[in-house]
Design a protein around this motif. Structure first.
Motif, PDB file in Angstrom:
ATOM      1  N   LEU A   1       3.398   0.757   3.122  1.00  0.00           N
ATOM      2  CA  LEU A   1       3.468  -0.427   4.086  1.00  0.00           C
ATOM      3  C   LEU A   1       3.413  -1.645   3.194  1.00  0.00           C
ATOM      4  CD1 LEU A   1       1.224  -0.936   7.482  1.00  0.00           C
ATOM      5  CD2 LEU A   1       1.085  -2.584   5.561  1.00  0.00           C
TER       6      LEU A   1
ATOM      7  N   VAL B   1       5.594  -7.457   7.981  1.00  0.00           N
ATOM      8  CA  VAL B   1       5.134  -6.095   7.481  1.00  0.00           C
ATOM      9  C   VAL B   1       6.379  -5.099   7.624  1.00  0.00           C
ATOM     10  CG1 VAL B   1       3.323  -4.468   8.172  1.00  0.00           C
ATOM     11  CG2 VAL B   1       3.151  -6.866   8.939  1.00  0.00           C
TER      12      VAL B   1
ATOM     13  N   THR C   1       2.830  -5.721   3.156  1.00  0.00           N
ATOM     14  CA  THR C   1       2.207  -6.791   4.071  1.00  0.00           C
ATOM     15  C   THR C   1       2.898  -7.994   3.348  1.00  0.00           C
ATOM     16  OG1 THR C   1       0.478  -5.602   4.840  1.00  0.00           O
ATOM     17  CG2 THR C   1       0.405  -7.797   5.505  1.00  0.00           C
TER      18      THR C   1
ATOM     19  N   THR D   1       2.647   3.502   8.827  1.00  0.00           N
ATOM     20  CA  THR D   1       3.439   4.369   8.292  1.00  0.00           C
ATOM     21  C   THR D   1       4.027   5.491   8.967  1.00  0.00           C
ATOM     22  OG1 THR D   1       1.817   5.377   7.160  1.00  0.00           O
ATOM     23  CG2 THR D   1       2.932   3.420   5.962  1.00  0.00           C
TER      24      THR D   1
ATOM     25  N   LYS E   1       0.837  -1.202   0.000  1.00  0.00           N
ATOM     26  CA  LYS E   1       0.075  -0.151  -0.031  1.00  0.00           C
ATOM     27  C   LYS E   1       1.047   1.157  -0.192  1.00  0.00           C
ATOM     28  CE  LYS E   1      -2.105  -3.658   2.462  1.00  0.00           C
ATOM     29  NZ  LYS E   1      -1.256  -4.749   2.873  1.00  0.00           N
TER      30      LYS E   1
END
Lengths: 344, 344, 344, 344
Positions: D241, D307, D243, D282, D176
């Motif tokens: 971010l 993460v 994941t 973040t 993201k």
């Protein structure tokens, strides 16, 4: 220099830590708390991992007296009790709350709805608007660091009022602020879902920064009638934009107003007088200690619109506090504060 | 009713589609374009899949003449050419741009920097501020739908100026808008990374809504001196909050101002006069056709602060346009517009 | 129809009011509270002025029994006590919390850390995933309205798992949500200044929607191994985007997956299967009851990426609840729900 | 040190200026352009007033050859032509685009749809993932600075893949990003009104960072099957971010994974391995050069969720570029980069 911070958990405190960490003259920063003694600060605020790993310490006067400078970024009503006993005990004191700003104690009670600080402490305190109070700050034991809104407003209006260039009797100030000014305590007013996609007016005619602005205008420029000052919350975290309106005094031109501002700040690195652009906004000072100014006269109305932008957490709080510390210790004003705005 | 929309790709057009889709008297909506003929609209805007599956049609006068009503949500400078030939040809015409708003053509040229519409068309056009021009709208062939800022400003100021309750000679209007008001054309000014976390003043003293506001104040209330009107961009999509300042006329109280507003809108479902609250913001009208008003007098200054909020795309554009259509066709004003604000 | 709402102050409740206000079969809406009896609802939520002017009423079973339908949008742990005594007393019951969703009461205790509802009530409750449980919903006394995340996830995965088109043993679901899903209670987690400009993962492997998704996959499609389901908070108010990943079963093509989805929802107006676009996002369903789906197979990996978007407050809560009410009362599913997405 | 920057107008360039301005070893920064020669940079970007007042200079090899280091932050396809003639001519070269990252030129053509850089230049270039390529960077003439997504992904996965702790055959990466990653060119995709209140997936299976990640995983850890890597745009300016999901290899525990990460970065100041918290986002690295990591194993599935968060403009671009410059010149990695994250 050894620095102590009371109330580090607040946003003013976090910003002090962010800026002081890279201050070339600061060797040591210690954090004090009245309620979270022993808490490892980076467990609470993980963005400070490997940066501030110490636990919060209990507030004790003897310990605090060992520092060169003590900042308080506790909420209103705390420093009024904690700092006065430290006056003259060694450390320079810089308070980021409103506790020592209003010389008239009854005004403090009226606008803050709290007990004022002891009269003698308030009397000794020096208002920390660096560009306008340099000499007094240099010698101050206790600095009342200005509020975020007053900083933005005063820097833009003082030169023009002092030179009688604008008509103070019709002065209107409309300010817009990001949400971080409301601090770190969750409330309905700062709840994301009710703040996002929302621009709101709040505390209409009731904001506690009104008497502070009036007092400073009178002190640094001249007595003027009561002002109209409104505050709005916009959906962003940092930044204040203050738009002020007043008729120009007869014979005064836009060029004259611009010169007024430029002269006032010719030797002040953090105040920039800008040319008109399509867009003049808070992101041009984001994260920095700058205050940018714009002035324009509308020939249709002969009114001046005076705009200023600051980062409320830097020039409006922690940055100006450090600027004041620099002055107190004979350092250059920009020491540790040469931050470039993060436009994006 | 059969409805045609010119310029459906703009945000005004998209909002017309959103609202008209649930209008109980509208049976058919067709979309017209000057540049994207044949494009299936839901391919361009996938949020309309299964809602608007038709292709965009070429603009042809004969085709348009078959509709009961034709909306134009094209940018300024388009409807001035397209709509005049349709006057008297059958459809009621409602233009969402500024092309027919200014009766003085030289003002249009000055503020819009474009060729004005034909004088006869402008003369026939009726300014669609529904609450203030009901009778004329009822009979209008061509409606000049008000701008977003003027709608917010006029609804809040007209009752007070008409009753001589505030001093128009010192009127200051400070408006804040979400970014959707700038339309769907990407530009540096609306680029996310430069708009997010930024509050900015723009078009200082140059906004084309200034003459529109002045003309309407004179027409519906009274002639007043040139106004100061400033516009700010805040990081949200929808919403306008306009804060106006003026001294109250001697003897006038806050209660009187509130009564003035309440009386003016007693029979108007979309204007709500609110009690003071901690926070008064745009999210209380989000997505709806409401205009909410707040007024307060500061006893320190004897100045009134008058605040209004609208959704710029609804009451400030498509919603008011449909409200006007309802009036033209003898429907209740709220037909198809009883939208509850999406506070969150 | 007469509608009662328990817990109207929550965001689910506010959204029920927004949608039911324009529902053509709903004549009356009354609001009930356990803690704010007598509060005029539009004083608390001024966006509802002139829309909901009634005071909140005390929760009394006899009063509630008079309604045709009672919604509960109270937080988890409330409806489990309030609703069971109303079963069979007259009103259809629709609960928006998780209290009646998990058939295995020990799972409720484990994931919600609360006392479960009475076993008999849970047994009678019907899971309100409208598109997959139509017949049971039609006859249900008590509906357990699905969670927001499960709605987005299940609608996208059920057709593919039921047809054995993807390999469930490697299923990964990565979901992103706006902040309104966290409800109206202020907390550090939803404090604007810490939520804005921040994308965060939260409740890693601990989200209470995990067992709900697993139970529904087993019930409507087939038993599969425990899933990986992660939740992220993004700085917006409304919207969920769920991205799921799984290998396609040998021989299965992208076209086959698309057909699977299209067939499953051929007669379901609120689920739309989209073509690939540059950008597929939550704003295409904003404010509406749609769930949009996208599926794509990467020939490099033979994995399918399945994406779904909903408005968490509409299809993920109040909208689906009303859709279920429509089914229970023999109305068309879209009655009162034909909302066009507010793309901007 | 004298520093030249090509393509300073881009966001990577602006961030280089922001950071280099406070770099203690940088004495001089000059800006070069192919299209805006003579433009005073602070007229274009007023946030740089009094900071960068020089005009943009024409790109000339002889001039550039005089610098100690030349950064290029021009878009893909520019540095491939401009930088190769400078190799060996004096300055160290650091390119922030993708032009020299992919060793297989046909991959560049396939994913970037552009002409690749000359083979010899690509061959000489060193991939600037500082923590993993220190020795090569120290001696490099030309550094291919990593992409923002690859930086976040690689730092989190390399230690685990190198130690064979996770099963690479089932690796899923869901990333993201804030919008600044899309650069400063306005487009529909980055238009505020369509980006705000929207989370979207984009370039599904097509992102040009896919081959970069695969190449680096193979180079620094080991060959693995093609990865699934998805990119999402969230409504914020800065931050990524990522994941990642993969089964743990039999016998491997969460504690082992954490140790793996901690050992890998024991001597690397910018990578922090965090404890689990309610929320991991973040904002804990905002504005800084940190990459924070979190790993957790779900006992229900035996899958690890890994993460990582970075500021895409700092560690994902300009910050890492300066970190590499520091290494090339024998300075401490953190020189000029000891920025404290602006959590708020």
């Amino acid at each position: 220099m050894k620095v102590g911070i009371i109330g580090a958990s607040g946003y003013g405190g976090l910003e002090l830590i962010r800026l002081l960490h890279n201050h070339p003259k600061v060797e040591q920063i210690e954090l004090f708390t009245s309620s979270e003694e022993g808490v490892v600060f980076s467990h609470k605020y993980s963005h400070l991992m490997n940066i501030v790993n110490q636990p919060l310490q209990k507030i004790e006067l003897d310990r605090l007296a060992e520092f060169d400078v003590v900042f308080s970024s506790a909420p209103a009503g705390v420093a009024s009790t904690l700092l006065p006993p430290l006056i003259g005990k060694g450390p320079k004191l810089i308070d980021l709350s409103g506790d020592f700003r209003l010389k008239d104690l009854s005004q403090y009670e009226q606008w803050y709805k709290k007990e004022p600080a002891p009269a003698s402490a308030v009397e000794q305190s020096v208002y920390g608007l660096t560009e306008w109070n340099y000499e007094a700050i240099r010698q101050a034991q206790l600095i009342a660091n200005p509020g975020c809104y007053p900083t933005a407003v005063l820097l833009s209006l003082l030169p023009l009022l002092k030179e009688n260039a604008i008509d103070a009797s019709q002065l209107i100030i409309d300010a817009k602020s990001g949400v971080s000014g409301a601090g770190n305590q969750p409330s309905q007013m700062t709840h994301f879902s009710e703040t996002n996609e929302n621009t709101a007016i709040y505390k209409l005619n009731q904001h506690q920064h009104i008497p502070e602005i009036e007092q400073a205008l009178a002190f640094f420029a001249k007595e003027i009638p009561p002002i109209t000052f409104s505050t709005h919350l916009v959906p962003m975290t940092r930044g204040i934009l203050a738009t002020s309106y007043a008729p120009v005094v007869e014979g005064v031109t836009e060029a004259h107003l611009i010169d007024c501002l430029k002269e006032a700040y010719a030797n002040h690195p953090f105040v920039r007088v800008m040319q008109e652009k399509d867009k003049f906004g808070t992101n041009q000072v984001y994260g920095s200690n700058y205050c940018d100014l714009l002035v324009k006269v509308d020939p249709r109305t002969n009114r001046a619109t005076i705009v200023s932008v600051i980062d409320n957490l830097v020039k409006g709080a922690a940055g100006q506090a450090i600027q004041n510390m620099n002055v107190q210790f004979g350092l250059e004003e920009i020491t540790g504060l040469s931050l470039v705005p993060a436009f994006i």
